[in-house]
Design a protein around this motif. Structure first.
Motif, mmCIF file in Angstrom:
data_model
loop_
_atom_site.group_PDB
_atom_site.id
_atom_site.type_symbol
_atom_site.label_atom_id
_atom_site.label_comp_id
_atom_site.label_asym_id
_atom_site.label_seq_id
_atom_site.Cartn_x
_atom_site.Cartn_y
_atom_site.Cartn_z
ATOM 1 N N VAL A 14 0.853 -1.184 0.000
ATOM 2 C CA VAL A 14 0.000 0.000 0.000
ATOM 3 C C VAL A 14 0.892 1.238 0.000
ATOM 4 C CG1 VAL A 14 -1.762 1.307 1.246
ATOM 5 C CG2 VAL A 14 -1.865 -1.183 1.184
ATOM 6 N N VAL A 15 0.626 2.124 -0.957
ATOM 7 C CA VAL A 15 1.435 3.323 -1.151
ATOM 8 C C VAL A 15 0.640 4.545 -0.710
ATOM 9 C CG1 VAL A 15 2.707 4.721 -2.840
ATOM 10 C CG2 VAL A 15 2.517 2.240 -3.161
ATOM 11 N N GLY A 16 1.258 5.401 0.085
ATOM 12 C CA GLY A 16 0.670 6.695 0.410
ATOM 13 C C GLY A 16 1.299 7.763 -0.453
ATOM 14 N N VAL A 17 0.471 8.667 -0.979
ATOM 15 C CA VAL A 17 0.966 9.705 -1.882
ATOM 16 C C VAL A 17 0.436 11.071 -1.452
ATOM 17 C CG1 VAL A 17 0.931 10.583 -4.258
ATOM 18 C CG2 VAL A 17 1.172 8.141 -3.850
ATOM 19 N N VAL A 51 10.680 4.830 -0.615
ATOM 20 C CA VAL A 51 10.311 6.216 -0.908
ATOM 21 C C VAL A 51 10.566 6.538 -2.379
ATOM 22 C CG1 VAL A 51 10.870 8.652 -0.444
ATOM 23 C CG2 VAL A 51 10.777 7.004 1.443
ATOM 24 N N GLY A 52 9.594 7.168 -3.018
ATOM 25 C CA GLY A 52 9.771 7.691 -4.365
ATOM 26 C C GLY A 52 9.386 9.161 -4.395
ATOM 27 N N VAL A 53 10.131 9.959 -5.148
ATOM 28 C CA VAL A 53 9.840 11.390 -5.262
ATOM 29 C C VAL A 53 9.647 11.730 -6.737
ATOM 30 C CG1 VAL A 53 10.758 13.729 -4.934
ATOM 31 C CG2 VAL A 53 11.090 11.993 -3.165
ATOM 32 N N GLY A 54 8.635 12.532 -7.021
ATOM 33 C CA GLY A 54 8.372 12.984 -8.379
ATOM 34 C C GLY A 54 8.213 14.498 -8.410
ATOM 35 N N ILE A 55 8.677 15.100 -9.490
ATOM 36 C CA ILE A 55 8.656 16.556 -9.622
ATOM 37 C C ILE A 55 7.996 16.933 -10.935
ATOM 38 C CG2 ILE A 55 10.124 18.610 -9.913
ATOM 39 C CD1 ILE A 55 12.233 17.054 -8.208
ATOM 40 N N HIS A 115 -3.002 2.064 -11.746
ATOM 41 C CA HIS A 115 -2.879 1.491 -10.400
ATOM 42 C C HIS A 115 -4.229 1.496 -9.683
ATOM 43 C CE1 HIS A 115 1.345 1.967 -11.113
ATOM 44 N NE2 HIS A 115 1.315 3.284 -11.008
ATOM 45 N N PRO A 116 -4.533 0.451 -8.912
ATOM 46 C CA PRO A 116 -5.688 0.534 -8.008
ATOM 47 C C PRO A 116 -5.430 1.697 -7.046
ATOM 48 C CG PRO A 116 -4.758 -1.695 -8.053
ATOM 49 C CD PRO A 116 -3.788 -0.806 -8.755
ATOM 50 N N ALA A 125 8.761 5.996 -9.367
ATOM 51 C CA ALA A 125 10.106 5.969 -8.791
ATOM 52 C C ALA A 125 10.264 4.910 -7.704
ATOM 53 C CB ALA A 125 10.460 7.344 -8.222
ATOM 54 N N LEU A 126 9.159 4.398 -7.178
ATOM 55 C CA LEU A 126 9.231 3.350 -6.160
ATOM 56 C C LEU A 126 9.790 2.047 -6.746
ATOM 57 C CD1 LEU A 126 5.782 3.764 -4.354
ATOM 58 C CD2 LEU A 126 8.035 4.250 -3.373
ATOM 59 N N GLY A 127 9.465 1.782 -7.986
ATOM 60 C CA GLY A 127 9.939 0.562 -8.625
ATOM 61 C C GLY A 127 9.192 -0.695 -8.228
ATOM 62 N N VAL A 128 8.003 -0.553 -7.626
ATOM 63 C CA VAL A 128 7.185 -1.711 -7.266
ATOM 64 C C VAL A 128 5.768 -1.507 -7.803
ATOM 65 C CG1 VAL A 128 8.505 -2.160 -5.172
ATOM 66 C CG2 VAL A 128 6.448 -0.759 -5.041
ATOM 67 N N ALA A 129 5.060 -2.602 -8.016
ATOM 68 C CA ALA A 129 3.670 -2.517 -8.452
ATOM 69 C C ALA A 129 2.785 -2.398 -7.214
ATOM 70 C CB ALA A 129 3.290 -3.753 -9.252
#
Length: 201
Positions: free
Chosen positions: A17-20, A72-76, A121-122, A101-105
């Protein structure tokens, strides 16, 4: 309801589970920055909360700890992209880049706010998510810390606007400098206060 963010929402979905969350929708200058975080439930730094509720010192400490124990992934999205596609879609673009940038599904992406990017992505929007969901709160800390760091560096390149302190927001000092010095390449020309100064040149 528990005080502060919890893992309640994360437990409702399959992992990871990813938080954004993003930082920098409102400023007159600088990019918009998003972060995506997958927390290790067994190693969660103490004190995670909505980044706006934390002091700069606490944010810096938690950010460092998160980078040591979480994915952690960061996008700009750049100022040019903000001006081209507007701040809403630039924010969505930054979020897309952060998750990539996380590199995971992701099993699920929990996004702060009332809408999600146009991706496959869901995902689920969570209004006020940075105050409810630990993963989103963690992302809010990373995004703010990264953007603040960038604006401090930009302040050295473009002195006089007070970006080290106002981070590009339209403070009185920033507005006065905008009139006195004119816009820099890092000012968002699609934002009315900057556009007015461009027309005045």
């Amino acid at each position: 309801m528990a005080a502060g963010p919890s893992f309640e929402l994360e437990r409702e979905h399959p992992g990871p589970v990813v938080g954004v969350d993003e930082a920098g929708r409102g400023p007159l200058a600088g990019p918009v920055v998003a972060a995506a975080v997958v927390l290790d439930h067994g190693r969660v730094p103490k004190g995670i909360d909505d980044s706006k509720k934390l002091s700069e010192k606490v944010r810096a400490r938690i950010c460092e700890e998160l980078r040591a124990v979480a994915l952690v992934g960061v996008g700009i999205a750049t100022v040019e992209e903000i001006d081209e596609i507007n701040i809403l879609w630039a924010s969505m673009l930054a979020m897309e880049r952060a998750v990539a940038a996380l590199g995971v599904a992701p099993g699920m992406v929990l996004v702060d706010g009332n809408r999600c990017p146009r991706w496959t992505h869901p995902s689920r929007p969570v209004i006020g998510g940075d105050a409810l969901c630990l993963s989103i709160a963690a992302a809010s800390i990373i995004a703010k810390q990264e953007r603040d760091r960038m604006m401090i560096e930009y302040d050295r390149l473009h002195p006089g606007y007070g970006w080290a302190s106002n981070k590009g927001y339209g403070s009185r000092a920033h507005m006065d400098a905008l009139v006195r010095l004119g816009p820099t390449p890092l000012h968002r020309r699609s934002f009315a206060p900057v556009a007015q100064q461009v027309l005045a040149l």
